[in-house]
Structure formats: C-alpha cells, structure tokens
Design an enzyme around this catalytic site. Structure first.
Site, PDB file in Angstrom:
ATOM      1  N   THR A   1       0.819  -1.220   0.000  1.00 46.64           N
ATOM      2  CA  THR A   1       0.000   0.000   0.000  1.00 46.64           C
ATOM      3  C   THR A   1       0.849   1.263   0.000  1.00 46.64           C
ATOM      4  O   THR A   1       0.544   2.227  -0.688  1.00 46.64           O
ATOM      5  CB  THR A   1      -0.948  -0.004   1.215  1.00 46.64           C
ATOM      6  OG1 THR A   1      -1.757  -1.179   1.144  1.00 46.64           O
ATOM      7  CG2 THR A   1      -1.834   1.218   1.237  1.00 46.64           C
TER       8      THR A   1
ATOM      9  N   ARG B   1       2.574   0.351  -7.759  1.00 47.15           N
ATOM     10  CA  ARG B   1       2.845   1.389  -6.756  1.00 47.15           C
ATOM     11  C   ARG B   1       4.326   1.741  -6.709  1.00 47.15           C
ATOM     12  O   ARG B   1       4.683   2.894  -6.472  1.00 47.15           O
ATOM     13  CB  ARG B   1       2.341   0.936  -5.393  1.00 47.15           C
ATOM     14  CG  ARG B   1       0.823   0.876  -5.332  1.00 47.15           C
ATOM     15  CD  ARG B   1       0.343   0.326  -4.011  1.00 47.15           C
ATOM     16  NE  ARG B   1      -1.104   0.327  -3.932  1.00 47.15           N
ATOM     17  CZ  ARG B   1      -1.807  -0.658  -3.384  1.00 47.15           C
ATOM     18  NH1 ARG B   1      -1.201  -1.707  -2.861  1.00 47.15           N
ATOM     19  NH2 ARG B   1      -3.123  -0.587  -3.350  1.00 47.15           N
TER      20      ARG B   1
ATOM     21  N   HIS C   1      -6.325   0.192  -6.250  1.00 47.88           N
ATOM     22  CA  HIS C   1      -6.998  -0.562  -5.191  1.00 47.88           C
ATOM     23  C   HIS C   1      -7.150  -1.995  -5.659  1.00 47.88           C
ATOM     24  O   HIS C   1      -7.428  -2.246  -6.834  1.00 47.88           O
ATOM     25  CB  HIS C   1      -8.387   0.018  -4.897  1.00 47.88           C
ATOM     26  CG  HIS C   1      -9.217  -0.870  -4.025  1.00 47.88           C
ATOM     27  ND1 HIS C   1      -9.021  -0.951  -2.667  1.00 47.88           N
ATOM     28  CD2 HIS C   1     -10.196  -1.748  -4.329  1.00 47.88           C
ATOM     29  CE1 HIS C   1      -9.870  -1.840  -2.169  1.00 47.88           C
ATOM     30  NE2 HIS C   1     -10.597  -2.338  -3.164  1.00 47.88           N
TER      31      HIS C   1
END
Length: 117
Positions: A55, A66, A79
C-alpha cells in the site's frame, strides 16, 4: 472508466468513516475518472496484490504499479480486493450485472497447464 461519486465512495470506504482522512480519501478518488477492472485467473487476488505492491508506494518494489507510480501511503494509485468475498462485494458495487459475464478464455490454454484451472 467511471467517475466515482461521493455516495459510492462512502459505501466503499465506510470502514474508514470515523477516520480524520475519510473525506480526503473520497476527494482524491473523485478527482478524476478511474478505470475499474474485473480480473479472473488462478490465484488472481494474490497475483494482482503482487503486481500492485504494498500500500505504501515508498515501500513498493520498482516494477510494481505502486513502486513505479506512487510515493504515498494514501495516494497509492490502485486498489485491489483482498479476498473473494470482498471482490464479490466490490464487483457488485462497481459493475452492473450485465457487464460481467462468464466465457471460456482462449488464452487459459496457453498461460496455464491443463490441470491448473
């Protein structure tokens, strides 16, 4: 591509409603249209999590979504569902029933062994 609404995001992030950053998360998700996807395959949830990376974008490995495109914990660019149950709920939230359908994916014969799917 969809433009998320405050109503949908209030439902989606209801578990964060008591957090001070709740509105900020919703505002971020409404800032621009998003791409929603329904992916299927062997261990799809685990595979998509690995592709997304952790995350916190600063902790994500280069080569993950990411790791390549995020430097933030909150603004983490993607997500992913964390379980089949969550995926089912989220698919119902973001897609109309007629937008998801079953079909034999021709590529499965080339990306999986015949006893894997």
């Amino acid at each position: 591509m969809v433009q998320l609404t405050d109503e949908i995001l209030s439902e989606h992030y209801s578990h964060l409603s008591s957090k001070p950053f709740f509105q900020r998360v919703k505002n971020s998700m409404m800032a621009a249209p998003v791409i929603v996807c329904c992916l299927e395959g062997v261990d799809a949830i685990q595979v998509v999590h690995a592709l997304a990376g952790p995350t916190n974008g600063r902790a994500a490995t280069p080569g993950t979504i990411r790791g390549d495109y995020s430097m933030s914990y909150q603004e983490n660019i993607v997500h992913t569902s964390d379980s089949p149950e969550t995926a089912a709920t989220e698919l119902n939230r973001f897609f109309k029933p007629e937008e998801i359908f079953e079909y034999k994916q021709a590529s499965f014969d080339f990306i999986y062994a015949c006893d894997e799917y």
